[in-house]
Design a protein around this motif. Sequence first.
Motif, PDB file in Angstrom:
ATOM      1  N   VAL A 107       9.658  -2.529 -60.779  1.00  8.78           N
ATOM      2  CA  VAL A 107       8.683  -3.867 -60.773  1.00  8.78           C
ATOM      3  C   VAL A 107       8.317  -3.716 -62.189  1.00  8.78           C
ATOM      4  N   THR A 108       7.463  -4.746 -62.542  1.00 11.36           N
ATOM      5  CA  THR A 108       7.011  -4.915 -63.964  1.00 11.36           C
ATOM      6  C   THR A 108       5.475  -4.219 -63.701  1.00 11.36           C
ATOM      7  N   VAL A 109       4.820  -4.039 -64.890  1.00 11.96           N
ATOM      8  CA  VAL A 109       3.464  -3.361 -64.568  1.00 11.96           C
ATOM      9  C   VAL A 109       2.623  -4.400 -63.992  1.00 11.96           C
ATOM     10  N   ASP A 110       2.766  -5.848 -63.928  1.00 12.36           N
ATOM     11  CA  ASP A 110       1.891  -6.645 -63.027  1.00 12.36           C
ATOM     12  C   ASP A 110       2.414  -6.900 -61.906  1.00 12.36           C
ATOM     13  N   GLY A 111       3.326  -5.834 -61.543  1.00  7.39           N
ATOM     14  CA  GLY A 111       3.998  -6.052 -59.948  1.00  7.39           C
ATOM     15  C   GLY A 111       4.909  -6.989 -59.672  1.00  7.39           C
ATOM     16  N   THR A 112       5.495  -7.615 -60.649  1.00 11.14           N
ATOM     17  CA  THR A 112       6.640  -8.624 -60.303  1.00 11.14           C
ATOM     18  C   THR A 112       7.864  -7.760 -60.185  1.00 11.14           C
ATOM     19  N   GLU A 113       8.499  -8.206 -58.867  1.00  7.16           N
ATOM     20  CA  GLU A 113       9.716  -7.680 -58.683  1.00  7.16           C
ATOM     21  C   GLU A 113      10.633  -7.829 -59.251  1.00  7.16           C
ATOM     22  N   VAL A 114      11.442  -6.895 -59.779  1.00  9.50           N
ATOM     23  CA  VAL A 114      12.752  -7.235 -60.694  1.00  9.50           C
ATOM     24  C   VAL A 114      14.019  -7.033 -60.046  1.00  9.50           C
ATOM     25  N   GLY A 115      14.004  -5.960 -59.085  1.00 12.71           N
ATOM     26  CA  GLY A 115      15.080  -5.442 -58.548  1.00 12.71           C
ATOM     27  C   GLY A 115      15.157  -4.212 -57.892  1.00 12.71           C
ATOM     28  N   ARG A 116      16.727  -3.537 -57.778  1.00 14.55           N
ATOM     29  CA  ARG A 116      16.920  -2.242 -57.191  1.00 14.55           C
ATOM     30  C   ARG A 116      17.604  -1.555 -58.241  1.00 14.55           C
ATOM     31  N   ILE A 117      17.490  -0.148 -58.438  1.00 14.06           N
ATOM     32  CA  ILE A 117      18.697   0.491 -59.122  1.00 14.06           C
ATOM     33  C   ILE A 117      19.605   0.700 -58.307  1.00 14.06           C
ATOM     34  N   THR A 118      20.717   0.022 -58.900  1.00 10.87           N
ATOM     35  CA  THR A 118      22.197   0.421 -58.221  1.00 10.87           C
ATOM     36  C   THR A 118      23.187   1.288 -58.945  1.00 10.87           C
ATOM     37  N   GLU A 119      22.718   1.844 -60.153  1.00 14.52           N
ATOM     38  CA  GLU A 119      23.747   2.732 -60.995  1.00 14.52           C
ATOM     39  C   GLU A 119      22.906   3.005 -62.131  1.00 14.52           C
ATOM     40  N   ILE A 120      23.158   4.350 -62.679  1.00 10.99           N
ATOM     41  CA  ILE A 120      22.625   4.776 -63.786  1.00 10.99           C
ATOM     42  C   ILE A 120      23.839   4.966 -64.829  1.00 10.99           C
ATOM     43  N   SER A 121      23.836   4.406 -66.053  1.00 13.29           N
ATOM     44  CA  SER A 121      24.807   4.546 -66.963  1.00 13.29           C
ATOM     45  C   SER A 121      24.439   5.539 -68.057  1.00 13.29           C
ATOM     46  N   HIS A 122      25.059   6.599 -68.341  1.00 10.10           N
ATOM     47  CA  HIS A 122      24.675   7.444 -69.182  1.00 10.10           C
ATOM     48  C   HIS A 122      25.685   7.643 -70.578  1.00 10.10           C
ATOM     49  N   LEU A 123      24.774   6.827 -71.474  1.00  6.62           N
ATOM     50  CA  LEU A 123      25.456   6.402 -72.839  1.00  6.62           C
ATOM     51  C   LEU A 123      25.292   7.708 -73.881  1.00  6.62           C
ATOM     52  N   PRO A 124      25.900   7.534 -74.697  1.00  9.94           N
ATOM     53  CA  PRO A 124      25.470   8.629 -75.903  1.00  9.94           C
ATOM     54  C   PRO A 124      24.041   8.399 -76.330  1.00  9.94           C
ATOM     55  N   SER A 125      23.608   7.319 -76.786  1.00 12.58           N
ATOM     56  CA  SER A 125      22.206   7.101 -77.336  1.00 12.58           C
ATOM     57  C   SER A 125      21.172   7.136 -76.082  1.00 12.58           C
ATOM     58  N   GLN A 126      21.393   6.528 -74.967  1.00  5.96           N
ATOM     59  CA  GLN A 126      20.305   6.661 -74.144  1.00  5.96           C
ATOM     60  C   GLN A 126      20.970   6.427 -72.524  1.00  5.96           C
ATOM     61  N   ASP A 127      20.153   6.317 -71.532  1.00  7.73           N
ATOM     62  CA  ASP A 127      20.584   6.142 -70.347  1.00  7.73           C
ATOM     63  C   ASP A 127      20.128   4.736 -69.794  1.00  7.73           C
ATOM     64  N   LEU A 128      20.858   4.083 -68.805  1.00 13.19           N
ATOM     65  CA  LEU A 128      20.339   2.714 -68.516  1.00 13.19           C
ATOM     66  C   LEU A 128      20.407   2.381 -67.179  1.00 13.19           C
ATOM     67  N   PHE A 129      19.362   1.909 -66.599  1.00 13.36           N
ATOM     68  CA  PHE A 129      19.348   1.780 -65.139  1.00 13.36           C
ATOM     69  C   PHE A 129      19.989   0.263 -65.111  1.00 13.36           C
ATOM     70  N   ILE A 130      21.259   0.331 -63.968  1.00 14.42           N
ATOM     71  CA  ILE A 130      21.765  -1.195 -63.657  1.00 14.42           C
ATOM     72  C   ILE A 130      20.856  -1.662 -62.497  1.00 14.42           C
ATOM     73  N   VAL A 131      20.191  -2.673 -62.700  1.00 12.02           N
ATOM     74  CA  VAL A 131      19.285  -3.025 -61.802  1.00 12.02           C
ATOM     75  C   VAL A 131      19.863  -4.416 -61.177  1.00 12.02           C
ATOM     76  N   GLU A 132      20.105  -4.426 -60.011  1.00 16.94           N
ATOM     77  CA  GLU A 132      20.576  -5.470 -59.141  1.00 16.94           C
ATOM     78  C   GLU A 132      19.288  -6.422 -58.585  1.00 16.94           C
ATOM     79  N   ARG A 133      19.335  -7.708 -59.147  1.00 17.80           N
ATOM     80  CA  ARG A 133      18.014  -8.674 -59.031  1.00 17.80           C
ATOM     81  C   ARG A 133      18.338  -9.034 -57.625  1.00 17.80           C
ATOM     82  N   PRO A 134      17.175  -9.799 -57.249  1.00 20.93           N
ATOM     83  CA  PRO A 134      17.275 -10.549 -55.615  1.00 20.93           C
ATOM     84  C   PRO A 134      18.053 -11.443 -55.564  1.00 20.93           C
ATOM     85  N   ASP A 135      18.699 -12.139 -56.658  1.00 23.95           N
ATOM     86  CA  ASP A 135      19.765 -13.307 -56.758  1.00 23.95           C
ATOM     87  C   ASP A 135      21.184 -12.785 -56.854  1.00 23.95           C
TER      88      ASP A 135
END
Length: 186
Positions: A107-135
Motif C-alpha cells: 500500500v502507499t503511504v496514504d493507504g492506496t492499495e497497490v497489490g501483493r508481493i509475488t516474487e523478490i528479485s535479487h539483483l546486483p545493485s538492489q532487490d526488487l519486489f515483483i508486485v501483482e496488481r489487482p488487475d
Amino acid sequence: MQLVVARIGRAHGIKGEVTVEVRTDEPELRLAPGAVLTTDPAATGPLTIETGRVHSGRLLLRFEGVKDRTGAEALRNTLLIAEIDPEELPEGEDEYYDHQLMDLDVVTVDGTEVGRITEISHLPSQDLFIVERPDGSEVMIPFVEEIVTEIDLEEQKAVIAPPPGLIDDRAEIASARDESASREES
C-alpha cells in the motif's frame, strides 16, 4: 522451511572446488564447513561442505566426496538448499527473509492499495519486489529505504512512498533538454 542459499557455478581448478553464486545474506552461517545441504535436482545431494574460501571475490566450496574437476563440473547449476526454522529471524534489524515478505499487501503511504508481493528479485545493485496488481498486471518496486518506508509483518503489509511514474503513468519530466526546447518554442 527450505531456503535456496546458493547456486553452484563452474568448477575451479582440478581438486573438486566449485564457484558458487551466493543467494543468502548469511553465507558464513549457511555455507560453513560441515553444513549439510539438500539440492535441486535432488539426485545430486545431499551435499556436505568440506571447505570454503574466497578467491578473487568469489566464494569457492569443496564438498565431501567430490575430489576432482569432473565431479565438480557435474554439480554445475545445482541449487543448494538449507533447512531453517520458520520462526528464525535475520540477525540485523530491518532485514528480512524472502519468505517473510512473500504475499505481503503493498500500500502507499496514504493507504492506496497497490497489490501483493509475488516474487523478490535479487539483483546486483538492489532487490526488487515483483508486485501483482489487482488487475493482474505487475509492477516492480525497488526494495530501498527511500521507497519502501515500512514493513509490518504483524499487519502483513509493506508501505511504499513511490516516486511519480513508478506505479502510475504520471511521471514528471525533469530534463534540461525538455526545458530548453519549451523555451525555444515560446
